[in-house]
Design an enzyme around this catalytic site. Structure first.
Site, PDB file in Angstrom:
ATOM      1  N   TYR A 139       6.246 -14.463-103.717  1.00 29.09           N
ATOM      2  CA  TYR A 139       6.613 -14.675-105.117  1.00 29.09           C
ATOM      3  C   TYR A 139       6.303 -13.433-105.944  1.00 29.09           C
ATOM      4  O   TYR A 139       7.169 -12.881-106.626  1.00 29.09           O
ATOM      5  CB  TYR A 139       5.845 -15.884-105.650  1.00 29.09           C
ATOM      6  CG  TYR A 139       6.188 -16.297-107.062  1.00 29.09           C
ATOM      7  CD1 TYR A 139       7.395 -16.931-107.355  1.00 29.09           C
ATOM      8  CD2 TYR A 139       5.292 -16.074-108.110  1.00 29.09           C
ATOM      9  CE1 TYR A 139       7.696 -17.326-108.657  1.00 29.09           C
ATOM     10  CE2 TYR A 139       5.587 -16.465-109.412  1.00 29.09           C
ATOM     11  CZ  TYR A 139       6.783 -17.094-109.670  1.00 29.09           C
ATOM     12  OH  TYR A 139       7.080 -17.489-110.958  1.00 29.09           O
ATOM     13  N   LYS A 143       9.151 -10.912-107.338  1.00 28.25           N
ATOM     14  CA  LYS A 143       9.382 -10.753-108.783  1.00 28.25           C
ATOM     15  C   LYS A 143       9.197  -9.297-109.215  1.00 28.25           C
ATOM     16  O   LYS A 143       9.879  -8.818-110.118  1.00 28.25           O
ATOM     17  CB  LYS A 143       8.425 -11.659-109.566  1.00 28.25           C
ATOM     18  CG  LYS A 143       8.739 -13.150-109.454  1.00 28.25           C
ATOM     19  CD  LYS A 143       9.948 -13.524-110.308  1.00 28.25           C
ATOM     20  CE  LYS A 143      10.135 -15.023-110.390  1.00 28.25           C
ATOM     21  NZ  LYS A 143      11.278 -15.404-111.224  1.00 28.25           N
ATOM     22  N   VAL A 181      -1.206 -27.049-111.972  1.00 31.11           N
ATOM     23  CA  VAL A 181      -2.405 -27.691-112.473  1.00 31.11           C
ATOM     24  C   VAL A 181      -2.114 -28.745-113.558  1.00 31.11           C
ATOM     25  O   VAL A 181      -2.714 -29.828-113.549  1.00 31.11           O
ATOM     26  CB  VAL A 181      -3.430 -26.622-112.944  1.00 31.11           C
ATOM     27  CG1 VAL A 181      -2.980 -25.881-114.190  1.00 31.11           C
ATOM     28  CG2 VAL A 181      -4.787 -27.227-113.121  1.00 31.11           C
ATOM     29  N   GLY A 201     -13.814 -24.202-111.099  1.00 32.14           N
ATOM     30  CA  GLY A 201     -13.123 -24.603-112.323  1.00 32.14           C
ATOM     31  C   GLY A 201     -13.345 -23.647-113.479  1.00 32.14           C
ATOM     32  O   GLY A 201     -12.932 -23.907-114.605  1.00 32.14           O
ATOM     33  N   ARG A 205      -6.696 -19.949-117.419  1.00 33.05           N
ATOM     34  CA  ARG A 205      -5.257 -19.776-117.605  1.00 33.05           C
ATOM     35  C   ARG A 205      -4.976 -19.978-119.104  1.00 33.05           C
ATOM     36  O   ARG A 205      -5.783 -20.583-119.818  1.00 33.05           O
ATOM     37  CB  ARG A 205      -4.445 -20.806-116.807  1.00 33.05           C
ATOM     38  CG  ARG A 205      -4.539 -20.689-115.290  1.00 33.05           C
ATOM     39  CD  ARG A 205      -3.874 -19.444-114.762  1.00 33.05           C
ATOM     40  NE  ARG A 205      -3.849 -19.411-113.302  1.00 33.05           N
ATOM     41  CZ  ARG A 205      -4.842 -18.956-112.523  1.00 33.05           C
ATOM     42  NH1 ARG A 205      -5.949 -18.497-113.073  1.00 33.05           N
ATOM     43  NH2 ARG A 205      -4.717 -18.957-111.212  1.00 33.05           N
ATOM     44  N   ARG A 271      -6.468 -15.286-116.624  1.00 31.19           N
ATOM     45  CA  ARG A 271      -5.134 -14.867-117.044  1.00 31.19           C
ATOM     46  C   ARG A 271      -4.938 -15.198-118.510  1.00 31.19           C
ATOM     47  O   ARG A 271      -5.169 -16.334-118.944  1.00 31.19           O
ATOM     48  CB  ARG A 271      -4.082 -15.567-116.197  1.00 31.19           C
ATOM     49  CG  ARG A 271      -2.745 -14.930-116.383  1.00 31.19           C
ATOM     50  CD  ARG A 271      -1.659 -15.630-115.641  1.00 31.19           C
ATOM     51  NE  ARG A 271      -1.715 -15.462-114.207  1.00 31.19           N
ATOM     52  CZ  ARG A 271      -1.402 -16.420-113.359  1.00 31.19           C
ATOM     53  NH1 ARG A 271      -1.070 -17.598-113.807  1.00 31.19           N
ATOM     54  NH2 ARG A 271      -1.410 -16.194-112.070  1.00 31.19           N
TER      55      ARG A 271
HETATM   56  P1  NAD Z   1      11.518 -24.740-111.434  1.00 29.22           P
HETATM   57  O1  NAD Z   1      11.148 -24.763-109.984  1.00 29.22           O
HETATM   58  O2  NAD Z   1      11.445 -26.012-112.190  1.00 29.22           O
HETATM   59  O3  NAD Z   1      12.977 -24.136-111.619  1.00 29.22           O
HETATM   60  C1  NAD Z   1      13.533 -23.184-110.757  1.00 29.22           C
HETATM   61  C2  NAD Z   1      14.979 -23.565-110.500  1.00 29.22           C
HETATM   62  O4  NAD Z   1      15.587 -22.599-109.631  1.00 29.22           O
HETATM   63  C3  NAD Z   1      15.117 -24.917-109.795  1.00 29.22           C
HETATM   64  O5  NAD Z   1      16.061 -25.709-110.462  1.00 29.22           O
HETATM   65  C4  NAD Z   1      15.571 -24.554-108.392  1.00 29.22           C
HETATM   66  O6  NAD Z   1      16.334 -25.565-107.773  1.00 29.22           O
HETATM   67  C5  NAD Z   1      16.354 -23.284-108.644  1.00 29.22           C
HETATM   68  N1  NAD Z   1      16.454 -22.423-107.467  1.00 29.22           N
HETATM   69  C6  NAD Z   1      15.478 -22.030-106.621  1.00 29.22           C
HETATM   70  N2  NAD Z   1      15.981 -21.217-105.681  1.00 29.22           N
HETATM   71  C7  NAD Z   1      17.323 -21.083-105.940  1.00 29.22           C
HETATM   72  C8  NAD Z   1      18.382 -20.398-105.322  1.00 29.22           C
HETATM   73  N3  NAD Z   1      18.182 -19.641-104.219  1.00 29.22           N
HETATM   74  N4  NAD Z   1      19.622 -20.493-105.847  1.00 29.22           N
HETATM   75  C9  NAD Z   1      19.845 -21.257-106.951  1.00 29.22           C
HETATM   76  N5  NAD Z   1      18.881 -21.950-107.574  1.00 29.22           N
HETATM   77  C10 NAD Z   1      17.630 -21.859-107.081  1.00 29.22           C
HETATM   78  O7  NAD Z   1      10.601 -23.630-112.102  1.00 29.22           O
HETATM   79  P2  NAD Z   1      10.451 -23.222-113.635  1.00 29.22           P
HETATM   80  O8  NAD Z   1       9.037 -23.456-113.986  1.00 29.22           O
HETATM   81  O9  NAD Z   1      11.506 -23.831-114.454  1.00 29.22           O
HETATM   82  O10 NAD Z   1      10.659 -21.642-113.546  1.00 29.22           O
HETATM   83  C11 NAD Z   1      11.892 -21.036-113.928  1.00 29.22           C
HETATM   84  C12 NAD Z   1      11.754 -19.536-113.810  1.00 29.22           C
HETATM   85  O11 NAD Z   1      10.718 -19.075-114.669  1.00 29.22           O
HETATM   86  C13 NAD Z   1      11.406 -19.059-112.402  1.00 29.22           C
HETATM   87  O12 NAD Z   1      12.104 -17.886-112.119  1.00 29.22           O
HETATM   88  C14 NAD Z   1       9.934 -18.781-112.477  1.00 29.22           C
HETATM   89  O13 NAD Z   1       9.542 -17.787-111.578  1.00 29.22           O
HETATM   90  C15 NAD Z   1       9.777 -18.330-113.931  1.00 29.22           C
HETATM   91  N6  NAD Z   1       8.419 -18.565-114.415  1.00 29.22           N
HETATM   92  C16 NAD Z   1       7.993 -19.833-114.716  1.00 29.22           C
HETATM   93  C17 NAD Z   1       6.682 -20.034-115.132  1.00 29.22           C
HETATM   94  C18 NAD Z   1       6.141 -21.397-115.494  1.00 29.22           C
HETATM   95  O14 NAD Z   1       4.960 -21.512-115.818  1.00 29.22           O
HETATM   96  N7  NAD Z   1       6.919 -22.451-115.487  1.00 29.22           N
HETATM   97  C19 NAD Z   1       5.813 -18.941-115.249  1.00 29.22           C
HETATM   98  C20 NAD Z   1       6.294 -17.680-114.906  1.00 29.22           C
HETATM   99  C21 NAD Z   1       7.592 -17.511-114.512  1.00 29.22           C
HETATM  100  N1  UDP Z   2      -5.667 -25.813-109.822  1.00 35.56           N
HETATM  101  C1  UDP Z   2      -6.667 -26.764-109.710  1.00 35.56           C
HETATM  102  N2  UDP Z   2      -6.321 -28.017-109.299  1.00 35.56           N
HETATM  103  C2  UDP Z   2      -5.046 -28.367-109.019  1.00 35.56           C
HETATM  104  C3  UDP Z   2      -4.026 -27.405-109.140  1.00 35.56           C
HETATM  105  C4  UDP Z   2      -4.384 -26.123-109.537  1.00 35.56           C
HETATM  106  O1  UDP Z   2      -7.846 -26.498-109.962  1.00 35.56           O
HETATM  107  O2  UDP Z   2      -4.827 -29.545-108.667  1.00 35.56           O
HETATM  108  C5  UDP Z   2      -6.031 -24.462-110.273  1.00 35.56           C
HETATM  109  C6  UDP Z   2      -5.526 -23.329-109.397  1.00 35.56           C
HETATM  110  O3  UDP Z   2      -6.436 -23.049-108.355  1.00 35.56           O
HETATM  111  C7  UDP Z   2      -5.417 -22.190-110.398  1.00 35.56           C
HETATM  112  C8  UDP Z   2      -5.038 -22.901-111.706  1.00 35.56           C
HETATM  113  O4  UDP Z   2      -5.392 -24.267-111.540  1.00 35.56           O
HETATM  114  O5  UDP Z   2      -6.667 -21.566-110.557  1.00 35.56           O
HETATM  115  C9  UDP Z   2      -3.561 -22.787-112.056  1.00 35.56           C
HETATM  116  O6  UDP Z   2      -2.837 -23.170-110.906  1.00 35.56           O
HETATM  117  P1  UDP Z   2      -1.258 -23.322-110.908  1.00 35.56           P
HETATM  118  O7  UDP Z   2      -0.857 -23.592-109.498  1.00 35.56           O
HETATM  119  O8  UDP Z   2      -0.857 -24.286-111.946  1.00 35.56           O
HETATM  120  O9  UDP Z   2      -0.695 -21.921-111.384  1.00 35.56           O
HETATM  121  P2  UDP Z   2      -1.010 -20.399-111.045  1.00 35.56           P
HETATM  122  O10 UDP Z   2      -2.177 -20.305-110.099  1.00 35.56           O
HETATM  123  O11 UDP Z   2       0.243 -19.886-110.448  1.00 35.56           O
HETATM  124  O12 UDP Z   2      -1.341 -19.837-112.370  1.00 35.56           O
END
Ligand code: NAD
Ligand code: UDP
Length: 311
Positions: A139, A143, A181, A201, A205, A271
């Site tokens: 990932y 990205k 989380v 814990g 974030r 973060r």
């Molecule tokens: P999500 O998993 O709900 O949405 C991602 C969507 O992409 C899904 O609908 C999935 O089916 C589709 N998808 C995955 N692979 C695909 C492919 N090969 N072709 C077509 N569609 C595909 O996740 P989200 O939280 O809505 O995230 C959306 C975007 O924002 C992502 O790119 C993610 O990396 C980015 N992002 C999200 C967060 C967050 O906290 N939600 C944080 C940072 C970045």
């Molecule tokens: N986390 C947790 N319990 C859970 C899921 C996640 O303590 O059931 C923690 C995880 O280890 C991380 C934080 O919550 O430190 C955020 O995790 P998440 O997977 O939501 O996002 P990311 O790590 O990608 O920021």
């Protein structure tokens, strides 16, 4: 909109349709669901295309939002090779489309490009501390490579690019079983099951409510410069995971206990976005307090969970 049937994409589509735009939602439904876009069928401005962005796409559009990519560690680690392909081939295909159409393209990048950061809060100039060979690398590095491609398409082909580095975002329609989380804690609390805190814990974030994030993405696309970003989009209010657990338990009036589990590898300790650029360039900053956003998200899960159990 690639990834339009996902959590963020479906909210962004709602806003664009409200503004009177026509939207093509391109999604392979890997982590997205038709439930997120069910309410849009019959809307003449909306069209759904089941398509995998690792394959070329031929459509005629004025703007591209590239959101397709599984975002939760549980989901993106399920098929890590496909995750990297989605980020890298997906970016190449969307940028190729942008080149043919000469249109603006926005990349949904992530705070994960900073890895386990050594500077705090994270500023866009920071190059990150990313493990290239760990379980999160598909990932993070995918990205990072996508960002590289966006900047090279701009330098080489003069494509107008927008790169948003999105920090943890939550709200209604976040996947109920994605292991993230906020969804984990709310689902566990509503079922009076133990709240799973990974590690001690104390890792932090900063959680942004989806409506705020969507507003930031729309403002980025509206900019008329050839390059916008990378810009951090997120809420700078920082909470420990333990604090989040306590808030969720209080808001749901839950009887859940705390279940301490091992910290996953490469889990970032802290973060928090520096959003000075978002304020200066976009006039944007989040407005929704964590408690208010959690209340709305809890309401969503209260309605969703009974439908899942009987489904
Ligand atoms: P999500 O998993 O709900 O949405 C991602 C969507 O992409 C899904 O609908 C999935 O089916 C589709 N998808 C995955 N692979 C695909 C492919 N090969 N072709 C077509 N569609 C595909 O996740 P989200 O939280 O809505 O995230 C959306 C975007 O924002 C992502 O790119 C993610 O990396 C980015 N992002 C999200 C967060 C967050 O906290 N939600 C944080 C940072 C970045
Ligand atoms: N986390 C947790 N319990 C859970 C899921 C996640 O303590 O059931 C923690 C995880 O280890 C991380 C934080 O919550 O430190 C955020 O995790 P998440 O997977 O939501 O996002 P990311 O790590 O990608 O920021």
């Amino acid at each position: 909109m690639t990834g339009g049937a996902g959590f963020l994409g479906s909210h962004l589509i709602d806003r664009l349709l409200d503004q009177g735009h026509e939207v093509i939602c391109v999604d392979n439904l890997f982590t997205g669901t038709k439930r997120n876009i069910d309410h849009l069928h019959g809307n003449p401005l909306f069209e759904f295309m089941r398509h995998d962005v690792t394959f070329p796409l031929y459509v005629e559009v004025d703007e591209i939002y590239n959101l397709a990519c599984p975002a939760a560690p549980l989901h993106y680690q399920h098929d890590p090779v496909q995750t990297t392909k989605t980020s890298v081939h997906g970016a190449i295909n969307m940028l190729g489309l942008a080149k043919r159409l000469n249109c603006k393209t926005l990349q949904a990048s992530t705070s994960e490009v900073y890895g386990d950061p050594n500077t705090h809060p994270q500023v866009e100039e920071y190059w990150g501390n990313v493990n290239p060979v760990g379980p999160r690398s598909c990932y993070d590095e995918g990205k990072r490579c996508a960002e590289t491609l966006f900047f090279d398409y701009w330098r080489q082909h003069d494509i107008k690019i927008k790169v948003a580095r999105i920090f943890n975002t939550y709200g209604p329609r976040v996947h109920h079983a994605d292991g993230r989380v906020v969804s984990n804690f709310i689902v566990q609390a509503l079922q009076d099951k133990p709240i799973t805190i990974f590690g001690d814990g104390r890792q932090t974030r900063s959680f942004c409510y989806v409506d705020d994030l969507v507003e930031g993405l729309l403002r980025m696309m509206e900019t008329d410069t050839s390059v916008t970003g990378p810009i951090n989009l997120g809420n700078p209010d920082e909470f420990s995971i333990r604090q989040l657990a306590e808030m969720v338990v209080n808001l749901t009036d839950s009887k859940s206990s705390i279940d301490r589990q091992a910290l996953p590898p490469d889990d970032p300790r802290q973060r928090k976005p520096d959003i000075s650029n978002a304020i200066d360039v976009l006039g944007w900053q989040p407005e929704v307090l964590l408690e208010d956003g959690l209340i709305k998200t809890v309401e969503y899960f209260r309605e969703l969970l009974p439908t899942l159990r009987t489904a």
